[in-house]
Design a protein around this motif. Structure first.
Motif, mmCIF file in Angstrom:
data_model
loop_
_atom_site.group_PDB
_atom_site.id
_atom_site.type_symbol
_atom_site.label_atom_id
_atom_site.label_comp_id
_atom_site.label_asym_id
_atom_site.label_seq_id
_atom_site.Cartn_x
_atom_site.Cartn_y
_atom_site.Cartn_z
ATOM 1 N N ARG A 1 0.808 -1.218 0.000
ATOM 2 C CA ARG A 1 0.000 0.000 0.000
ATOM 3 C C ARG A 1 0.840 1.267 0.000
ATOM 4 O O ARG A 1 0.306 2.358 0.134
ATOM 5 C CB ARG A 1 -0.889 0.037 1.244
ATOM 6 N N SER A 2 2.131 1.130 -0.112
ATOM 7 C CA SER A 2 3.011 2.289 0.058
ATOM 8 C C SER A 2 2.811 3.355 -1.011
ATOM 9 O O SER A 2 3.199 4.506 -0.814
ATOM 10 C CB SER A 2 4.472 1.839 0.071
ATOM 11 N N GLY A 3 2.215 2.999 -2.138
ATOM 12 C CA GLY A 3 2.000 3.992 -3.187
ATOM 13 C C GLY A 3 0.705 4.766 -3.055
ATOM 14 O O GLY A 3 0.487 5.749 -3.769
ATOM 15 N N MET A 4 -0.163 4.356 -2.134
ATOM 16 C CA MET A 4 -1.463 5.008 -1.975
ATOM 17 C C MET A 4 -1.311 6.363 -1.292
ATOM 18 O O MET A 4 -0.601 6.499 -0.295
ATOM 19 C CB MET A 4 -2.400 4.139 -1.143
ATOM 20 N N GLY A 5 -1.978 7.363 -1.828
ATOM 21 C CA GLY A 5 -1.949 8.691 -1.249
ATOM 22 C C GLY A 5 -2.856 8.793 -0.042
ATOM 23 O O GLY A 5 -3.820 8.030 0.112
ATOM 24 N N ARG A 6 -2.585 9.758 0.825
ATOM 25 C CA ARG A 6 -3.360 9.917 2.053
ATOM 26 C C ARG A 6 -4.816 10.259 1.767
ATOM 27 O O ARG A 6 -5.719 9.776 2.446
ATOM 28 C CB ARG A 6 -2.706 11.017 2.893
ATOM 29 N N ASP A 7 -5.083 11.066 0.719
ATOM 30 C CA ASP A 7 -6.462 11.442 0.411
ATOM 31 C C ASP A 7 -7.292 10.229 -0.006
ATOM 32 O O ASP A 7 -8.458 10.085 0.399
ATOM 33 C CB ASP A 7 -6.488 12.498 -0.698
ATOM 34 N N SER A 8 -6.703 9.353 -0.817
ATOM 35 C CA SER A 8 -7.423 8.155 -1.252
ATOM 36 C C SER A 8 -7.707 7.234 -0.080
ATOM 37 O O SER A 8 -8.810 6.663 0.032
ATOM 38 C CB SER A 8 -6.616 7.414 -2.327
ATOM 39 N N LEU A 9 -6.740 7.076 0.799
ATOM 40 C CA LEU A 9 -6.934 6.225 1.972
ATOM 41 C C LEU A 9 -8.047 6.764 2.861
ATOM 42 O O LEU A 9 -8.906 6.007 3.341
ATOM 43 C CB LEU A 9 -5.630 6.126 2.766
ATOM 44 N N ASN A 10 -8.047 8.070 3.075
ATOM 45 C CA ASN A 10 -9.089 8.670 3.909
ATOM 46 C C ASN A 10 -10.472 8.514 3.282
ATOM 47 O O ASN A 10 -11.467 8.294 3.984
ATOM 48 C CB ASN A 10 -8.777 10.142 4.155
ATOM 49 N N ALA A 11 -10.541 8.644 1.954
ATOM 50 C CA ALA A 11 -11.832 8.495 1.280
ATOM 51 C C ALA A 11 -12.354 7.064 1.394
ATOM 52 O O ALA A 11 -13.540 6.833 1.630
ATOM 53 C CB ALA A 11 -11.697 8.892 -0.191
ATOM 54 N N LEU A 12 -11.458 6.086 1.249
ATOM 55 C CA LEU A 12 -11.868 4.689 1.379
ATOM 56 C C LEU A 12 -12.351 4.389 2.797
ATOM 57 O O LEU A 12 -13.338 3.668 2.991
ATOM 58 C CB LEU A 12 -10.699 3.773 1.010
ATOM 59 N N ARG A 13 -11.681 4.966 3.801
ATOM 60 C CA ARG A 13 -12.099 4.730 5.181
ATOM 61 C C ARG A 13 -13.426 5.412 5.484
ATOM 62 O O ARG A 13 -14.298 4.847 6.142
ATOM 63 C CB ARG A 13 -11.014 5.226 6.130
ATOM 64 N N ALA A 14 -13.580 6.643 4.997
ATOM 65 C CA ALA A 14 -14.810 7.376 5.282
ATOM 66 C C ALA A 14 -16.019 6.751 4.611
ATOM 67 O O ALA A 14 -17.142 6.885 5.104
ATOM 68 C CB ALA A 14 -14.662 8.831 4.838
ATOM 69 N N SER A 15 -15.812 6.052 3.501
ATOM 70 C CA SER A 15 -16.926 5.405 2.793
ATOM 71 C C SER A 15 -17.073 3.938 3.160
ATOM 72 O O SER A 15 -17.871 3.223 2.552
ATOM 73 C CB SER A 15 -16.713 5.531 1.277
ATOM 74 N N ASN A 16 -16.294 3.479 4.146
ATOM 75 C CA ASN A 16 -16.350 2.089 4.628
ATOM 76 C C ASN A 16 -16.004 1.082 3.540
ATOM 77 O O ASN A 16 -16.505 -0.046 3.522
ATOM 78 C CB ASN A 16 -17.731 1.764 5.204
ATOM 79 N N HIS B 1 -21.877 6.404 7.564
ATOM 80 C CA HIS B 1 -23.326 6.320 7.429
ATOM 81 C C HIS B 1 -23.772 5.901 6.038
ATOM 82 O O HIS B 1 -24.908 5.447 5.861
ATOM 83 C CB HIS B 1 -23.956 7.669 7.784
ATOM 84 N N TYR B 2 -22.914 6.060 5.053
ATOM 85 C CA TYR B 2 -23.278 5.702 3.689
ATOM 86 C C TYR B 2 -22.422 4.547 3.181
ATOM 87 O O TYR B 2 -22.247 4.372 1.973
ATOM 88 C CB TYR B 2 -23.133 6.917 2.763
ATOM 89 N N GLY B 3 -21.897 3.751 4.122
ATOM 90 C CA GLY B 3 -21.054 2.624 3.735
ATOM 91 C C GLY B 3 -21.799 1.598 2.893
ATOM 92 O O GLY B 3 -21.223 0.998 1.985
ATOM 93 N N LEU B 4 -23.098 1.391 3.196
ATOM 94 C CA LEU B 4 -23.867 0.416 2.423
ATOM 95 C C LEU B 4 -23.965 0.835 0.963
ATOM 96 O O LEU B 4 -23.796 0.013 0.052
ATOM 97 C CB LEU B 4 -25.258 0.258 3.038
ATOM 98 N N ILE B 5 -24.206 2.118 0.740
ATOM 99 C CA ILE B 5 -24.294 2.615 -0.641
ATOM 100 C C ILE B 5 -22.968 2.424 -1.354
ATOM 101 O O ILE B 5 -22.914 1.923 -2.491
ATOM 102 C CB ILE B 5 -24.693 4.106 -0.646
ATOM 103 N N ALA B 6 -21.867 2.785 -0.699
ATOM 104 C CA ALA B 6 -20.555 2.666 -1.320
ATOM 105 C C ALA B 6 -20.219 1.207 -1.606
ATOM 106 O O ALA B 6 -19.661 0.885 -2.669
ATOM 107 C CB ALA B 6 -19.493 3.294 -0.414
ATOM 108 N N ASN B 7 -20.551 0.316 -0.694
ATOM 109 C CA ASN B 7 -20.232 -1.102 -0.911
ATOM 110 C C ASN B 7 -21.096 -1.715 -1.996
ATOM 111 O O ASN B 7 -20.622 -2.555 -2.772
ATOM 112 C CB ASN B 7 -20.395 -1.870 0.394
ATOM 113 N N LEU B 8 -22.361 -1.310 -2.062
ATOM 114 C CA LEU B 8 -23.212 -1.826 -3.128
ATOM 115 C C LEU B 8 -22.722 -1.392 -4.503
ATOM 116 O O LEU B 8 -22.871 -2.122 -5.489
ATOM 117 C CB LEU B 8 -24.654 -1.353 -2.924
ATOM 118 N N ALA B 9 -22.119 -0.228 -4.570
ATOM 119 C CA ALA B 9 -21.613 0.273 -5.849
ATOM 120 C C ALA B 9 -20.210 -0.233 -6.162
ATOM 121 O O ALA B 9 -19.754 -0.095 -7.294
ATOM 122 C CB ALA B 9 -21.606 1.804 -5.836
#
Length: 724
Positions: free
Chosen positions: A243-258, A425-433
């Motif tokens: 995961r060393s190439g992943m940027g901090r913004d992308s990681l935060n977005a993935l965590r916030a969207s579950n 709160h919107y993790g279900l939507i993100a995971n379904l997509a």
């Protein structure tokens, strides 16, 4: 009464195997919860108890056997945990070191501040004997080398630099996450950083693990060459675990969207990969009638999928999370070979037992808890839904994905909230997509790339992967940008997660009406969580930061410095804000490098720097004096409002008539971080991190640390008004 209990126990016989990992995990959990290492007599008693329990279970009535076996398994769990700890003991740096550091690169990643971080083995430090030198150290690169890409570093290279090293730190607050224990099981004996250039000496030879790591990094770089940017870094993480190439913004977005679980090589990835291989082999062989009529196509497909999963395990680095996922998949594929149902609670229980036997320490980690919570919940829900119509045939796959995402999200939510203090709160939507595309496009494309690689055509597979991963990143960033996408919760007390877990397991595993008692345990755990108090005052183990809980949230004494600790405090409060925002809140009196806080009748004075410390005569009218320097004054003047019992003074190693309690840099190294609270009688109770953690093999003097004695668990200063 006895007859009713006997009948109740007999009714459990069909599902007793589900209690195997529960009892084993209970013993492991008890061991890690202890504040001191038991003596030889206790370990002998536990070993004898396990043997006696196993032996007697053969002679007692069938109804009572589970009780004896359960107690024996609890003893075995404690013994397993102890054995794992003894196996992992290694030298740990006992002081702050500055000087030459030489070692071989065995891991490359990024720190929380996004700096390149190298893990080194075969370590050599200046003027330190080999038997006292840590076997592994982790060094973050700052300064000139920080700007260099992760791909500039090669596995197996022997490097040398000049840097700072220190022992792995303890909890940021009493009862918080213990990084020392984490580092212990990671094999890290020191952590630090360097601001000087890193010299490359030569490439070193190594064993199979280094060869596998080298191949992983080569594949990761090849993928990122084919797919530049965040998409390539995402693809490298999915295929190789890098995961060393992943940027901090992308990681935060993935965590916030579950959807951060899509980043880690876990049960989903292993299941999808082996599932794709299984389906391709089975369908391919079935298309050939001469083969399909003569051999067991299903079992051949299971063997090939098992081998593909093993290759994926090696390719991904073989970390505990991926190993756990492979064990779960392997148990299910072996069930196929034995003509048993693949996805059952029995298979989940066997997988959990194997993981706990191999890695007892995994029990306390979020990966183990969340993955088995999701798997168990899915098995239970789909077993209950067996035979239910999920709509027309064309809608059944969609309905299955919706149900799977909702169930897995609900099952893992409390554990994610407890460990990471946030709820999406919107993790279900993100995971379904996102999740369907991972199964339909991303993982099949990875298999296609592997098949085309010998012909030099792997680019086609990676291009298809890129399409799916680009969409997943888009979904994560979009969902994370929704208003109210993320909320935060405070950290639960120590008893909450065990009580919650045991309540849910009781609800699932117990047969009969008594199973609903598990709901009472779950409700009790949630009530305890809501009522868990946060410390009114926190003091960092460096002495450079204090935080007071005010009406607007926690007020910090400084807007910079100790930023990592500040972030943890605010997250554990359930109200993370930038440090400068927390420092701007009212509630502290600041005068240059003097910071004053009050807690009831008690006054706390923080002095930062030598000049500030020298400017104060006596205690400065404070009851608690905190400084990030070593205080040269042995006995400071009279306190304003504290009368301290002689017994407490002796416990703290100070005179009974001492004017105030002084926590300087030297003392804080022994006590660790502090939590200050007022009890119902108005007394000031000081809880030490070292006291809560206790003297264990990963934190005590036995690990070559300069700690003269275990810090007291709790110090009580009585208010003068209560003594009159």
């Amino acid at each position: 009464m006895q007859a009713a209990l006997r009948e109740t126990l007999l009714a459990q016989r069909g599902g007793l195997i589900g209690w195997l990992p529960v009892c084993l995990g209970t013993g492991i959990g008890i061991y890690f919860a202890l504040r001191s290492e038991p003596g030889a007599a206790i370990w002998g008693g536990l070993a004898a108890g396990a043997l006696v329990g196993l032996a007697l279970s053969r002679w007692v009535e069938v109804a009572w056997r589970p009780l004896l076996l359960g107690l024996a398994l609890v003893c075995c769990g404690m013994l397993l945990a102890r054995g794992e700890v003894l196996r992992m003991i290694q030298p740990v740096l006992g002081f702050r070191y500055y000087g030459p550091i030489e070692g071989r690169v065995v891991d490359i990643d990024r720190s929380a501040s996004d700096a390149v971080r190298l893990t080194l083995d075969r370590v050599r430090l200046d003027r330190m004997a080999p038997d006292r030198t840590p076997r592994r150290v982790r060094v973050a690169l700052h300064g000139a080398d920080d700007a260099r890409s992760v791909t500039d570093w090669r596995p197996g290279e022997v490097l040398m630099t000049t840097g700072h090293l220190s022992p792995p730190g303890g909890p940021a607050e009493p009862g918080g996450f213990d990084f020392r224990r984490y580092a212990f099981f990671e094999g890290l004996g020191a952590v630090g950083y360097t601001r000087t250039p890193v010299l490359r000496l030569h490439a070193a030879t190594g064993g199979a693990s280094l060869w596998v790591f080298t191949q992983r990094m080569r594949l990761s770089r090849a993928i990122q060459t084919q797919l530049p940017g965040e998409v390539g870094a995402f693809a490298a993480a999915v295929v190789t675990g890098d995961r060393s190439g992943m940027g901090r913004d992308s990681l935060n977005a993935l965590r916030a969207s579950n959807t951060a679980h899509l980043l880690a090589i876990s049960g989903l990835h292993m299941g999808l990969l082996t599932g794709v291989v299984f389906a391709v082999i089975r369908v391919g062989l079935s298309l050939c009638p001469a083969v399909a009529l003569r051999v067991a196509v299903k079992k051949i497909a299971a063997v090939v999928a098992l081998l593909a999963g093993a290759a994926y395990l090696l390719l991904s680095g073989g970390n505990v999370a991926t190993e756990r996922a492979y064990i779960m998949v392997a148990v299910m594929l072996v069930a196929v070979l034995l003509d048993r149902r693949a996805l059952t609670l029995r298979a989940v229980a066997m997988a959990a037992t194997i993981v706990l036997v191999l890695h007892p320490d995994a029990l306390t980690g979020p990966g183990f808890q969340m993955s088995f919570a999701a798997t168990t919940a899915l098995v239970v829900v789909f077993r209950l839904m067996r035979g239910m119509a999920l709509g027309p045939r064309w809608m059944r796959p969609i309905a299955a994905v919706v149900v799977s995402s909702a169930v897995a999200g609900a099952a893992t939510a409390p554990f994610a909230a407890a460990h990471f203090n946030q709820i999406s709160h919107y993790g279900l939507i993100a995971n379904l997509a996102s999740v369907p595309l991972m199964g339909v496009l991303v993982m099949p494309a990875a298999v296609l790339a592997a098949c085309l690689a010998p012909f030099g055509l792997e680019g086609a597979g990676f291009w298809l992967m890129g399409l799916g991963l680009r969409w997943i990143l888009f979904v994560a960033q979009t969902v994370a940008g929704f208003d109210g996408a993320l909320s935060h919760v405070k950290s639960p007390g120590a008893a909450v997660l065990p009580l919650l877990t045991l309540g849910l397991l009781w609800l699932i595993l117990w047969c009969g009406r008594l199973r609903f008692a598990g709901l009472l345990a779950v409700a009790a755990a949630l009530v305890l969580w809501v009522q868990t108090p946060r410390p009114q005052v926190l003091i960092a183990d460096s002495g450079g930061l204090i935080g007071v809980l005010g009406l607007q949230g926690r007020v910090l004494s400084s807007d910079k410095g100790d930023s990592f600790v500040a972030g943890i405090w605010l997250e554990n409060d359930g109200a993370p804000v930038p440090q400068d925002v927390a420092a701007s809140r009212p509630g502290l009196v600041r005068d240059n490098r003097h910071v004053t806080a009050t807690l009831g009748p008690f006054r706390i004075l923080q002095l930062r720097g030598k000049v500030a410390l020298a400017s104060v005569a006596g205690c400065g009218g404070a009851d608690i004096l905190v400084t990030n320097q070593i205080d040269p004054v042995e006995d400071r003047g009279p306190a304003a409002s504290v009368t301290m019992p002689a017994a407490a003074a002796q416990t703290m190693g100070r005179k009974a008539d001492a004017g105030c309690e002084v926590f300087d840099a030297a003392r804080l190294r022994q006590t660790g971080a502090l939590a200050l609270n007022l009890d119902p009688a108005g007394n000031l109770v000081i809880t030490t991190a070292a006291g809560v953690t206790g003297t264990r093999l990963w934190s005590g003097p036995s690990r070559n640390r300069r700690i003269q004695a275990a810090a007291p668990f709790r110090i009580t200063l009585r208010a003068a008004a209560t003594d009159q």
